[in-house]
Design an enzyme around this catalytic site. Structure first.
Site, PDB file in Angstrom:
ATOM      1  N   ARG A 157      62.236  48.477  85.206  1.00  0.00           N
ATOM      2  CA  ARG A 157      61.541  48.234  85.363  1.00  0.00           C
ATOM      3  C   ARG A 157      60.192  48.735  86.153  1.00  0.00           C
ATOM      4  NH1 ARG A 157      65.922  44.914  85.835  1.00  0.00           N
ATOM      5  NH2 ARG A 157      66.035  42.915  84.364  1.00  0.00           N
ATOM      6  N   ASP A 186      66.839  49.368  79.872  1.00  0.00           N
ATOM      7  CA  ASP A 186      66.729  47.897  79.988  1.00  0.00           C
ATOM      8  C   ASP A 186      65.901  47.497  79.041  1.00  0.00           C
ATOM      9  OD1 ASP A 186      67.208  45.642  81.189  1.00  0.00           O
ATOM     10  OD2 ASP A 186      67.782  46.771  83.290  1.00  0.00           O
ATOM     11  N   HIS A 256      69.544  43.356  77.050  1.00  0.00           N
ATOM     12  CA  HIS A 256      68.754  43.548  78.270  1.00  0.00           C
ATOM     13  C   HIS A 256      68.544  45.140  77.370  1.00  0.00           C
ATOM     14  CE1 HIS A 256      68.773  41.652  81.992  1.00  0.00           C
ATOM     15  NE2 HIS A 256      69.469  41.547  81.964  1.00  0.00           N
ATOM     16  N   ASP A 319      75.557  42.608  81.315  1.00  0.00           N
ATOM     17  CA  ASP A 319      75.453  41.293  81.776  1.00  0.00           C
ATOM     18  C   ASP A 319      74.402  40.767  81.217  1.00  0.00           C
ATOM     19  OD1 ASP A 319      73.466  43.441  82.314  1.00  0.00           O
ATOM     20  OD2 ASP A 319      72.584  42.662  83.835  1.00  0.00           O
ATOM     21  N   GLU A 320      74.242  38.981  81.276  1.00  0.00           N
ATOM     22  CA  GLU A 320      73.329  38.737  80.460  1.00  0.00           C
ATOM     23  C   GLU A 320      73.013  38.660  79.507  1.00  0.00           C
ATOM     24  OE1 GLU A 320      70.537  37.796  84.708  1.00  0.00           O
ATOM     25  OE2 GLU A 320      70.028  39.607  83.497  1.00  0.00           O
ATOM     26  N   TRP A 386      78.372  40.962  90.535  1.00  0.00           N
ATOM     27  CA  TRP A 386      77.370  40.542  91.182  1.00  0.00           C
ATOM     28  C   TRP A 386      76.982  39.121  91.167  1.00  0.00           C
ATOM     29  CZ3 TRP A 386      72.497  38.710  88.185  1.00  0.00           C
ATOM     30  CH2 TRP A 386      73.214  38.549  87.624  1.00  0.00           C
ATOM     31  N   TYR A 411      71.861  42.231  97.302  1.00  0.00           N
ATOM     32  CA  TYR A 411      70.801  42.088  96.393  1.00  0.00           C
ATOM     33  C   TYR A 411      69.796  42.270  97.368  1.00  0.00           C
ATOM     34  CZ  TYR A 411      72.977  42.286  91.783  1.00  0.00           C
ATOM     35  OH  TYR A 411      72.711  42.217  90.469  1.00  0.00           O
ATOM     36  N   ASP A 413      66.959  43.040  96.641  1.00  0.00           N
ATOM     37  CA  ASP A 413      64.995  42.800  96.397  1.00  0.00           C
ATOM     38  C   ASP A 413      65.142  41.979  96.978  1.00  0.00           C
ATOM     39  OD1 ASP A 413      67.781  42.072  94.699  1.00  0.00           O
ATOM     40  OD2 ASP A 413      66.499  42.098  92.825  1.00  0.00           O
ATOM     41  N   TRP A 461      67.629  46.155  92.284  1.00  0.00           N
ATOM     42  CA  TRP A 461      66.336  46.086  91.043  1.00  0.00           C
ATOM     43  C   TRP A 461      64.908  46.140  91.506  1.00  0.00           C
ATOM     44  CZ3 TRP A 461      68.834  46.440  87.145  1.00  0.00           C
ATOM     45  CH2 TRP A 461      70.591  45.931  87.227  1.00  0.00           C
ATOM     46  N   THR A 462      64.243  46.497  90.591  1.00  0.00           N
ATOM     47  CA  THR A 462      62.795  46.816  91.219  1.00  0.00           C
ATOM     48  C   THR A 462      61.327  46.401  90.144  1.00  0.00           C
ATOM     49  OG1 THR A 462      62.604  48.614  89.696  1.00  0.00           O
ATOM     50  CG2 THR A 462      63.406  49.750  91.819  1.00  0.00           C
ATOM     51  N   GLU A 463      62.155  44.900  89.995  1.00  0.00           N
ATOM     52  CA  GLU A 463      60.561  44.577  89.213  1.00  0.00           C
ATOM     53  C   GLU A 463      59.465  44.032  90.144  1.00  0.00           C
ATOM     54  OE1 GLU A 463      63.965  43.315  89.437  1.00  0.00           O
ATOM     55  OE2 GLU A 463      64.442  42.587  87.201  1.00  0.00           O
TER      56      GLU A 463
HETATM   57  C1  ACM Z   1      72.387  41.961  87.837  1.00  0.00           C
HETATM   58  O1  ACM Z   1      71.950  41.437  88.457  1.00  0.00           O
HETATM   59  N1  ACM Z   1      72.150  41.150  86.382  1.00  0.00           N
HETATM   60  C2  ACM Z   1      74.017  42.506  87.538  1.00  0.00           C
END
Ligand code: ACM
Ligand code: ZN
Length: 522
Positions: A157, A186, A256, A319-320, A386, A411, A413, A461-463
């Protein structure tokens, strides 16, 4: 009168008549006592001695000398001969255990392996920060509880330079963290050079622009990109290894995947129309699980990845992963029929199992986010929990290795105070230091299942973390709480932790690390 008493106190304590203030270390050691005898005065020119021919310990000693110069203005010398500051191995200790003693005979750091000595020296850095160069007589015996003490940095990100990644690794080392989970691919960028697939970085490492704010309708209009060459990756892996940190690379699949699909559209079900994403979130563009070419691609990518990373575990994300494109794709539906799978969840599990078989055949193990449990997980895959700890609990109860990294506690972030108006933009939520500290990685597990918990991990996470100064602000001091949970989960007291953190924050300052001031405000 007062002055006389103070002078007397100073004289007595210099003579060792009082036991000194106990060591204030983070993470909390198993045992740390001051015993009142004569300590050691460090000064310029004091020799650190290492066993003859132990090149690794020689380098560790040199690193220590560098820290002392920066943090205490001390110029120590490294030698193989006898010195007052001795580093040694003691095979009766556990691999990561150490014993640190300061007494009339000098200072000894004994480790079960070189890693143990390294951790002893991290404690010594903190002792020098606390006491200055006049160390009291003391004894520390210490060993971590968990073998896996990790931190993840998302370099997709936002991109961080090799020097910044190295500083990140330095910060982990100070906290006795031993895994650096490097999130390298990603939707918003593919960040690792793969020689067999050059488009991944020619195309996939760059996005046209970046959304402003919290996925607002506005964009900055500036192209953004960056990636690590294989030479740089090797450099980072070696740098981490010198700090006893294993780099666990993450190559995301099957979701992703936008940056990979933009580079090679035949990797997706639609075969065209992909782009490196310019906003944050979860996207329907995922790897096609029906075509064998997807698996050939993955295996060739992983072939280069395992050549770069000696880590036993390779992280495959998992994930996701939205399943819409699989529902529409004739190839994916054919795979479901031919493999006798019940639905798209089982197709995801087919994907992960197939990659796991390949990793196992190449001597590695698979780790993935807890969605790899959906549709059935193999008994050998490790699960990184997570979405709370529920996935980890389920996995541990069925015997899978588990790393606990729940959003609720890990987390980093998330905001660290509820005074959001006065904070830089963050993901949301509120995760103050005190809450991080409350994580109990064993909660909900009986003693048998507890044995499956490999450890804990902080995730960055760095969004909303555009630069490295901001990354440090989000990381520190909360990383220290995760480190203590991973090192000493059963010996915790938050007020005592805060007291010890007052010393560690001074060391952050001496190292030039940025940290959030909130927990220290009163
Ligand atoms: C995650 O935070 N999607 C692993
Ligand atoms: Zn498909």
């Amino acid at each position: 009168m007062k002055k006389t008493i103070l002078l007397l106190l100073a004289a007595l304590s210099a003579a060792g008549a009082f036991a000194a203030v106990p060591p204030a270390l983070v993470p909390q050691p198993r045992l740390a006592v001051c015993d009142g005898d004569e300590g050691l005065q460090l000064a310029d020119g004091v020799r650190i001695s290492v066993p003859a021919n132990n090149v690794v310990l020689f380098r560790v000693a040199e690193q220590f000398a560098q820290w002392m110069e920066r943090e205490a203005g001390l110029r120590l010398a490294v030698a193989e001969s006898d010195g007052p500051l001795r580093l040694t191995l003691d095979e009766s200790l556990g691999a990561e255990a150490y014993r640190l003693t300061v007494g009339p005979d000098g200072l000894l750091v004994a480790g079960g392996t070189e890693a143990g000595v390294f951790y002893g020296l991290q404690s010594l850095r903190q002792l020098v920060s606390q006491y200055g160069t006049a160390l009291p007589a003391l004894r520390i015996e210490d060993e971590p509880t968990f073998a896996y003490r990790g931190t993840m940095l998302d370099c997709c990100r936002h991109f961080f330079t090799v020097d910044e990644v190295k500083t990140f690794i330095d910060i982990l080392a100070l906290h006795k963290i031993n895994r650096f989970h490097w999130h390298l691919t990603d939707d918003q960028g593919w960040r690792i050079e793969i020689l067999r697939y050059p488009e991944l970085t020619r195309v996939g490492a760059h996005r046209a622009e970046t959304v402003l704010g919290n996925n607002s309708a506005a964009y900055d209009g500036k192209p953004y990109g960056g990636y690590y060459t294989q030479r740089q990756v090797r450099d980072v892996v070696a740098y981490a290894a010198e700090r006893f940190i294993t780099v666990v690379p993450e190559i995301e699949m099957p979701g992703h995947a936008s940056a990979a699909l933009a580079s090679y559209p035949w990797l997706g079900c639609a075969g065209e129309g992909y782009k490196v994403q310019t906003l944050w979130g979860v996207f329907p563009e995922v790897f096609c699980a029906g075509r064998d070419t997807t698996f050939e691609f993955m295996e060739e990518v992983l072939d280069e990845v395992i050549a770069l990373f000696p880590s036993e575990y390779i992280h495959v994300g998992g994930d996701e992963c939205p399943k819409e494109s699989w529902k529409r794709c004739p190839e994916c539906q054919r795979r479901i029929r031919e493999e006798g799978l019940r639905d798209e969840n089982e197709l995801q599990s087919y994907f992960i199992h197939r990659i796991e078989r390949w990793l196992n055949a190449h001597g590695r193990r698979l780790i993935g986010w807890d969605e790899i449990l959906d549709g059935g997980v193999s008994p050998t895959a490790a699960v990184m929990s997570w979405r709370g700890t529920e996935g980890g609990i389920r996995a541990a109860r069925q015997g899978n290795p588990v790393v606990m990294a729940p959003t609720t506690h890990c987390y980093l972030d998330y905001y660290q105070t509820d005074d959001v108006a006065n904070e830089p933009l963050a993901w949301g939520g509120c995760l103050p230091l005190s809450k991080v500290y409350e994580l109990d990685p064993y909660e909900g597990l009986d003693s048998l299942a507890q044995r499956c918990v490999l450890g804990v991990q902080a995730n960055l996470w760095t969004e909303y973390i555009p630069d490295f100064a901001q990354a440090q602000y989000m990381l520190l001091p909360r990383l220290a709480a995760v480190a203590e949970v991973g090192w000493a989960p059963r010996r915790r007291n938050y007020d005592d932790f805060l007291r010890r953190m007052e010393h560690l924050r001074l060391l952050y300052g001496a190292c030039g690390y940025r940290y959030a001031p909130h927990p220290f405000a009163h």
